[in-house]
Motif scaffolding. Structure first.
Motif, PDB file in Angstrom:
ATOM      1  N   MET A   1     -31.630 -19.293  29.921  1.00 52.79           N
ATOM      2  CA  MET A   1     -32.427 -18.197  30.400  1.00 52.79           C
ATOM      3  C   MET A   1     -32.743 -17.070  29.310  1.00 52.79           C
ATOM      4  N   PHE A   4     -35.713 -17.524  27.476  1.00 51.61           N
ATOM      5  CA  PHE A   4     -36.889 -17.103  28.327  1.00 51.61           C
ATOM      6  C   PHE A   4     -36.998 -15.563  27.867  1.00 51.61           C
ATOM      7  N   LEU A   5     -36.216 -14.631  28.117  1.00 49.34           N
ATOM      8  CA  LEU A   5     -36.323 -13.286  28.017  1.00 49.34           C
ATOM      9  C   LEU A   5     -36.678 -12.850  26.533  1.00 49.34           C
ATOM     10  N   ALA A  42     -31.618  -7.780  29.254  1.00 49.03           N
ATOM     11  CA  ALA A  42     -31.680  -8.276  30.685  1.00 49.03           C
ATOM     12  C   ALA A  42     -31.025  -7.701  31.607  1.00 49.03           C
ATOM     13  N   GLU A  62     -30.165  -9.989  35.042  1.00 48.45           N
ATOM     14  CA  GLU A  62     -29.613 -11.688  34.828  1.00 48.45           C
ATOM     15  C   GLU A  62     -28.073 -11.567  34.627  1.00 48.45           C
ATOM     16  N   GLY A 188     -40.686 -12.262  35.202  1.00 51.42           N
ATOM     17  CA  GLY A 188     -40.412 -11.962  33.683  1.00 51.42           C
ATOM     18  C   GLY A 188     -40.569 -10.311  33.454  1.00 51.42           C
ATOM     19  N   TRP A 218     -35.616 -12.131  35.830  1.00 52.27           N
ATOM     20  CA  TRP A 218     -35.547 -13.509  35.311  1.00 52.27           C
ATOM     21  C   TRP A 218     -34.862 -14.616  36.211  1.00 52.27           C
TER      22      TRP A 218
END
Length: 283
Positions: A1, A4-5, A42, A62, A188, A218
Motif C-alpha cells: 500500500m 500506492f501512496l 499517509a 493508513e 487516494g 488509501w
C-alpha cells in the motif's frame, strides 16, 4: 500500500507544480498563490507555521490491518453539519451559486466538470465530477461559490467573515493502479487550494490562496475532511459589503484515478467564532 501512496503522491505533486491558480479576471493570482505549504504523509498533514488555515481528516490515514470504512459512517465525520451557514438541497438551482472557472476556455490545466446536488449517505451535497484527462491524469477541477448570492439581502454580513470552513468528502469512482499493478478502489490523494476572491471595487477580484491542503485515503472508498481558512488575518482577503461578484474558490490538483469530491456544507464565522447564517440557505 505504501507503494500506492508514493506513486500517487509523486504524480499529484507533479500536477500541482504545473497547476495555474488564476482565472481570466485574476491574473495577479499567480504571484500571490502558494502562500502556504503542507507536508503530506499517509498519517498526517502539517501546515507551515505561517499558514492561515488548517484541515482535519476524519478518514484518511493508513495503518496496518485497518479495515475499509463503509460510506454509511460518513455523516458522523462531518464537523460542521449540525451548525453550518449553507446547506444544499436537491431541488436548488445549483448553477446560480457555484460554477466552474478556467483560463482560456479550458486550454490550460483545468478540467471541465459537472456540478450537481446528490445525496451521499442521505445527505444532499454539491458533487463535483471531473471530466477531462491529460497524460493519464485527471485534470484540475476548479469551482467557485458566489458569495454575493449566498449573502443576497444581507451583504453587510460579508465583511464580518473571519473564518471559512467546509466539510468535503472524496469518493473513488475508478480504481487506482499501484506501481506493482495492484488495483484498489480508493480516492487516494486529495490536494489542492482554498481561496477567497473579494471584489476590488473596479470590476475585478483579488486572489488570496489561504490554504494549500494535502490529505489522503488509501484504505476506504471514501475520505472525509474539514477544510478551514481564515481570511480575517490577511489584509485584502476579506469580503466587502457589496452586491458585486465575490467568490470562495476550491480546486483539487490532478490525480491518476477517477474520484469525485463532494461539499457537504459551508460555515462562516465572525472573529469571535459565532456562525454567520445565510438566511436563504439554512436547513
Amino acid at each position: 500500500m505504501k507503494k500506492f501512496l508514493a506513486c500517487a503522491l509523486a504524480l499529484t505533486l507533479t500536477s500541482a507544480m504545473f497547476a495555474s491558480c488564476g482565472s481570466s479576471d485574476d491574473s495577479s493570482s499567480k504571484a500571490e498563490a502558494k502562500t502556504t505549504t503542507t507536508t503530506t504523509t499517509a498519517a498526517t498533514t502539517t501546515a507551515a507555521p505561517e499558514s492561515t488555515a488548517d484541515s482535519t481528516a476524519a478518514s484518511g490515514t493508513e495503518s496496518e490491518g485497518e479495515a475499509a470504512k463503509d460510506i454509511s459512517e460518513m455523516p458522523a465525520t462531518l464537523k460542521n453539519y449540525e451548525e453550518a451557514s449553507v446547506y444544499f438541497k436537491k431541488d436548488m438551482d445549483v448553477a446560480s451559486i457555484v460554477e466552474p472557472f478556467a483560463e482560456k476556455d479550458y486550454e490550460n490545466d483545468e478540467s471541465h466538470v459537472n456540478i450537481s446536488v446528490e445525496e451521499l449517505a442521505g445527505i444532499p451535497m454539491i458533487k463535483v465530477e471531473t471530466l477531462d484527462q491529460d497524460n493519464g491524469n485527471y485534470k484540475i477541477p476548479k469551482i467557485r461559490f458566489h458569495m454575493e448570492k449566498l449573502f443576497e439581502g444581507q451583504e453587510a454580513d460579508l465583511e464580518k467573515i473571519f473564518t471559512i470552513k467546509a466539510d468535503v468528502v472524496t469518493k473513488a469512482v475508478g480504481e487506482f493502479t499501484g506501481d506493482d499493478g495492484t488495483k484498489s478502489l480508493v480516492p487516494g490523494n486529495f490536494m489542492g487550494a482554498f481561496v477567497t476572491q473579494p471584489t476590488t471595487g473596479d470590476g475585478e477580484n483579488s486572489w488570496n490562496d489561504l490554504y494549500d491542503f494535502g490529505e489522503a485515503e488509501w484504505t476506504s472508498e471514501w475520505g472525509s475532511y474539514e477544510l478551514t481558512m481564515r481570511p480575517g488575518i490577511k489584509d485584502g482577503a476579506t469580503f466587502v459589503n457589496s452586491t458585486e461578484p465575490q467568490y470562495v474558490s476550491l480546486m483539487r490538483w490532478g490525480i491518476p484515478n477517477q474520484a469525485d469530491f463532494y461539499i457537504a456544507d459551508l460555515r462562516f464565522e465572525d472573529e469571535d467564532g459565532n456562525v454567520i447564517a445565510c438566511a436563504n440557505f439554512g436547513k
